[in-house]
Scaffold this active site. Structure first.
Site, PDB file in Angstrom:
ATOM      1  CE  LYS A 115      -4.314  -2.098   1.039  1.00 55.56           C
ATOM      2  NZ  LYS A 115      -5.627  -2.178   1.613  1.00 55.56           N
ATOM      3  CE  LYS A 196      -5.368  -8.640  -2.320  1.00 58.53           C
ATOM      4  NZ  LYS A 196      -6.368  -8.417  -1.295  1.00 58.53           N
ATOM      5  CE  LYS A 199     -12.286  -3.764  -1.221  1.00 56.00           C
ATOM      6  NZ  LYS A 199     -12.710  -3.320   0.102  1.00 56.00           N
TER       7      LYS A 199
END
Ligand code: ATP
Ligand code: LTN
Length: 327
Positions: A115, A196, A199
């Site tokens: 992130k 993966k 979103k």
């Protein structure tokens, strides 16, 4: 007899995809309906502040996720469904846990690294301490079980470490929570089956409230391989194997059974048949969600009563925790 406690949360950061469903939400519903657990399911709104967001959109994101919960089958009469920020004890406990959390372990967290790379202009401290808040969410309710997808296992390991450390410093207080994984703990992206489904990469997501035409077009465009035989082989045929896993996760059939069902089909036929299955599977869900969103008072009242129940047990636990640390 008292049932073991089970806790899990999902962030209100966007629409739920089939990875969130097969790794987490579907399992929440099955576990709730098994009647074996005292279930707590919440909307992790505090966690969601670590990603770039627009405050004007947050209330709708929360309402939308609550509608997903209810339309998928979570039932406020069976489970405590609530909003994380309505229980301030979880941030209170997160602070206490931060004082015993090893810096080195937080630095190793894959999600923090991923992130941080994805939002280099906003590498905030909350993104770094995120797993201690998640540990607090779990330990605060005395949870023994936590249903999550594969990407949360490292965070759960930290929750166990913190429980153990707290218990050994201050006396027996917390359970060491165990994960409950589904048979599909890591659904892959449709446009890049090596990654993966997430979103943060919407192009590869199949959202659970997508309309049938959208589902068809996304599955039609899914990346496969240069062969033509439908066979489960995640290393060599990641795209096809991912589609077989999605089918298996939704239908409850084993991979071998699903493979047999598609025997002799070419990739186009497989995609066509999977797209029909997925759109039929979520038809009831789509209708129920649309109806619920028109009655937001029903959703809000479920959240209010769930939050009040969660807060009551959190207050009791927090009093014990504070006593243990001499405050
Ligand atoms: P995303 O990467 O899509 O943003 P996330 O892990 O950051 O998801 P949440 O939306 O809170 O954040 O995830 C909700 C649940 O869905 C978690 O239990 C997570 O492990 C699970 N999950 C997320 N992606 C997948 C996936 N591709 N396959 C299986 N489970 C998943
Ligand atoms: N980090 C989780 C969301 C989450 C959670 C939790 C899951 C926050 N607190 C407690 C289980 C238990 C995620 O799915 N991204």
């Amino acid at each position: 007899m008292k049932k073991p406690i089970l806790v899990s949360g999902i962030q209100p950061t966007g629409r739920l995809h089939i990875g969130n469903y097969l790794g987490a939400l579907k399992n929440f519903v099955d576990l709730q309906n098994s009647g074996k657990y005292d279930c707590y399911f919440f909307i992790a709104d505090y966690h969601s502040l670590t990603e770039n967001f627009n405050p004007a959109e947050k209330p709708a994101q929360i309402l939308n996720l609550a509608a997903d919960f209810l339309a998928a089958g979570l039932d406020p009469k069976k489970s405590k469904i609530f909003i994380q920020s309505a229980v301030p004890q979880s941030t209170e406990l997160a602070w206490i846990l931060e004082t015993i959390a090893p810096m080195g372990e937080l630095k190793r967290m894959t999600q923090f690294k991923d992130k941080s790379d994805a939002q280099q202009e906003n590498v905030n401290v909350g993104l770094f301490t995120y797993p201690t808040l998640m540990a607090a969410d779990i330990l605060l309710y005395d949870a023994q079980f936590v249903p999550v997808g594969d990407d949360q296992l490292q965070h759960l390991e930290l929750a166990r470490t913190l429980a153990r450390k707290f218990n050994s410093h201050f006396g027996r207080t917390f359970f060491e929570p165990k994960e409950i994984l589904t048979a599909t703990p890591r659904v892959m992206s449709l446009d890049d089956p090596e990654k993966k489904m997430s979103k943060s990469r919407p192009g590869g997501c199949l959202f659970i409230d997508d309309e049938p035409e959208v589902i068809k077009s996304k599955i039609r465009g899914a990346v496969t391989d240069s062969e033509s035989v439908v066979k489960y082989d995640p290393k060599r045929k990641a795209g096809i194997s991912n589609m077989l896993e999605i089918m298996s996760g939704l239908s409850g059939k084993s991979i071998a059974e699903v493979e047999r069902g598609f025997a002799g089909m070419n990739y186009g036929e497989l995609k066509h048949s999977l797209a029909d299955y997925v759109s039929d599977y979520f038809e009831k869900f789509r209708k129920k969600k649309a109806t619920l969103l028109k009655k937001s008072a029903v959703i809000k009242s479920a959240l209010r009563s769930g939050s009040a129940k969660a807060k009551k047990s959190a207050e009791k636990k927090m009093a014990d925790i504070k006593k243990k640390i001499g405050l």
